[in-house]
Write a protein that holds these residues in place. Structure first.
Motif, short mmCIF file in Angstrom:
data_model
loop_
_atom_site.label_atom_id
_atom_site.label_comp_id
_atom_site.label_asym_id
_atom_site.label_seq_id
_atom_site.Cartn_x
_atom_site.Cartn_y
_atom_site.Cartn_z
N GLY A 19 21.29 26.89 3.09
CA GLY A 19 21.49 27.36 1.77
C GLY A 19 20.30 27.25 0.87
O GLY A 19 20.14 28.06 -0.15
N VAL A 20 19.41 26.47 1.05
CA VAL A 20 18.22 26.35 0.56
C VAL A 20 17.25 27.69 0.96
O VAL A 20 16.81 28.44 -0.17
CB VAL A 20 16.98 25.04 0.66
CG1 VAL A 20 15.94 25.26 0.28
CG2 VAL A 20 17.95 23.85 0.27
N ALA A 21 17.23 28.01 2.02
CA ALA A 21 16.26 29.03 2.42
C ALA A 21 16.96 30.30 2.06
O ALA A 21 16.12 31.08 1.70
CB ALA A 21 16.33 29.20 4.28
N TYR A 22 18.32 30.41 2.09
CA TYR A 22 18.78 31.87 1.55
C TYR A 22 18.67 31.82 0.22
O TYR A 22 18.12 33.05 -0.48
CB TYR A 22 20.20 31.79 1.96
CG TYR A 22 20.91 33.03 1.49
CD1 TYR A 22 20.61 34.09 2.39
CD2 TYR A 22 21.66 33.19 0.65
CE1 TYR A 22 21.39 35.43 2.18
CE2 TYR A 22 22.20 34.60 0.17
CZ TYR A 22 21.97 35.46 0.95
OH TYR A 22 22.58 36.88 0.69
N ALA A 23 18.83 30.84 -0.58
CA ALA A 23 18.48 30.67 -1.89
C ALA A 23 16.95 31.27 -2.39
O ALA A 23 16.87 32.13 -3.29
CB ALA A 23 19.04 29.69 -2.67
N VAL A 24 16.30 30.59 -1.62
CA VAL A 24 14.61 30.97 -2.07
C VAL A 24 14.27 32.37 -1.48
O VAL A 24 13.79 32.99 -2.41
CB VAL A 24 13.62 29.96 -1.33
CG1 VAL A 24 12.52 30.39 -1.32
CG2 VAL A 24 13.94 28.62 -1.97
N TRP A 25 14.87 32.81 -0.42
CA TRP A 25 14.60 34.27 -0.12
C TRP A 25 15.30 35.32 -0.97
O TRP A 25 14.64 36.19 -1.49
CB TRP A 25 15.33 34.20 1.36
CG TRP A 25 15.36 35.85 1.93
CD1 TRP A 25 14.00 36.39 2.51
CD2 TRP A 25 16.14 36.59 2.10
NE1 TRP A 25 14.36 37.50 2.98
CE2 TRP A 25 15.89 37.80 2.57
CE3 TRP A 25 17.67 36.43 1.84
CZ2 TRP A 25 16.73 38.87 3.12
CZ3 TRP A 25 18.57 37.62 2.26
CH2 TRP A 25 17.85 38.83 3.03
N THR A 26 16.54 35.03 -1.44
CA THR A 26 16.72 36.00 -2.32
C THR A 26 16.15 35.93 -3.75
O THR A 26 16.16 36.91 -4.46
CB THR A 26 18.48 35.73 -2.43
OG1 THR A 26 18.80 34.34 -3.05
CG2 THR A 26 19.32 36.08 -1.46
N GLY A 27 15.80 34.67 -4.19
CA GLY A 27 15.12 34.75 -5.34
C GLY A 27 13.75 35.33 -5.45
O GLY A 27 13.51 35.94 -6.28
N ILE A 28 13.00 35.31 -4.28
CA ILE A 28 11.83 35.92 -3.96
C ILE A 28 12.08 37.32 -3.94
O ILE A 28 11.33 38.01 -4.82
CB ILE A 28 11.23 35.34 -2.70
CG1 ILE A 28 10.58 34.00 -2.83
CG2 ILE A 28 9.78 36.40 -2.56
CD1 ILE A 28 10.03 33.46 -1.38
N GLY A 29 13.15 37.82 -3.60
CA GLY A 29 13.33 39.11 -3.44
C GLY A 29 13.57 39.57 -4.72
O GLY A 29 13.21 40.83 -5.28
N SER A 30 14.56 38.95 -5.52
CA SER A 30 15.06 39.25 -6.98
C SER A 30 13.81 39.38 -7.84
O SER A 30 13.66 40.36 -8.51
CB SER A 30 15.94 38.50 -7.36
OG SER A 30 17.08 38.53 -6.67
N ILE A 31 12.92 38.54 -7.75
CA ILE A 31 11.89 38.68 -8.68
C ILE A 31 10.99 39.66 -8.37
O ILE A 31 10.39 40.02 -9.21
CB ILE A 31 11.31 37.09 -8.82
CG1 ILE A 31 12.41 36.05 -9.59
CG2 ILE A 31 9.86 37.01 -9.46
CD1 ILE A 31 11.73 34.51 -9.09
N GLY A 32 10.75 39.69 -6.99
CA GLY A 32 9.47 40.70 -6.70
C GLY A 32 10.18 42.21 -6.87
O GLY A 32 9.06 42.81 -7.36
N VAL A 33 11.41 42.33 -6.72
CA VAL A 33 11.51 43.71 -6.66
C VAL A 33 11.63 44.00 -8.40
O VAL A 33 11.40 45.32 -8.88
CB VAL A 33 13.03 43.87 -6.15
CG1 VAL A 33 13.62 45.30 -6.62
CG2 VAL A 33 12.87 43.87 -4.45
N SER A 34 12.23 42.98 -8.91
CA SER A 34 12.15 43.28 -10.54
C SER A 34 10.68 43.41 -11.17
O SER A 34 10.55 44.06 -11.93
CB SER A 34 12.57 42.13 -11.26
OG SER A 34 14.17 41.93 -11.04
#
Length: 106
Positions: free
Chosen positions: A56-71
């Motif tokens: 859960g932690v790994a997936y949340a961080v992964w999607t967070g990095i992706g969301s912030i980065g793509v934005s």
């Protein structure tokens, strides 16, 4: 090492997602190749990080990095506009990613 892999996975996700923006049907091959390699590396690094970190932690961080980065790429590179509530929401995601890192035991 797991957190390093997680950051690499997030960066690869950003690269792959940006490459998708350049795909024009199947006429352009390079964006398809970059996207495929990017997502492949991203999933591999994420899976390796999940061997140590809670899923859960790994997936949340992964999607967070992706969301912030793509934005961020959309704002800087593609000149996309954001409303204040969207910027605040992205900062909340960043705060969540930082909070997960600070409170993780691994």
């Amino acid at each position: 090492m797991a957190w390093f892999l997680l950051v690499i996975a997030g960066i690869e996700e950003i690269i792959a997602a940006v490459a998708m923006k350049y795909i024009d049907g199947t006429r352009k091959k390079w964006p398809i190749i970059v996207m495929t390699i990017g997502f492949g590396l991203s999933f591999y690094c994420l899976s390796q990080a999940m061997l140590i970190l809670p899923a859960g932690v790994a997936y949340a961080v992964w999607t967070g990095i992706g969301s912030i980065g793509v934005s961020a790429v959309g704002f800087i590179w593609f000149k996309e506009r954001f409303q204040l509530p969207q910027v605040i929401s992205l900062f909340l995601i960043l705060a969540g990613v930082i909070g997960l890192r600070l409170t993780s035991s691994s």
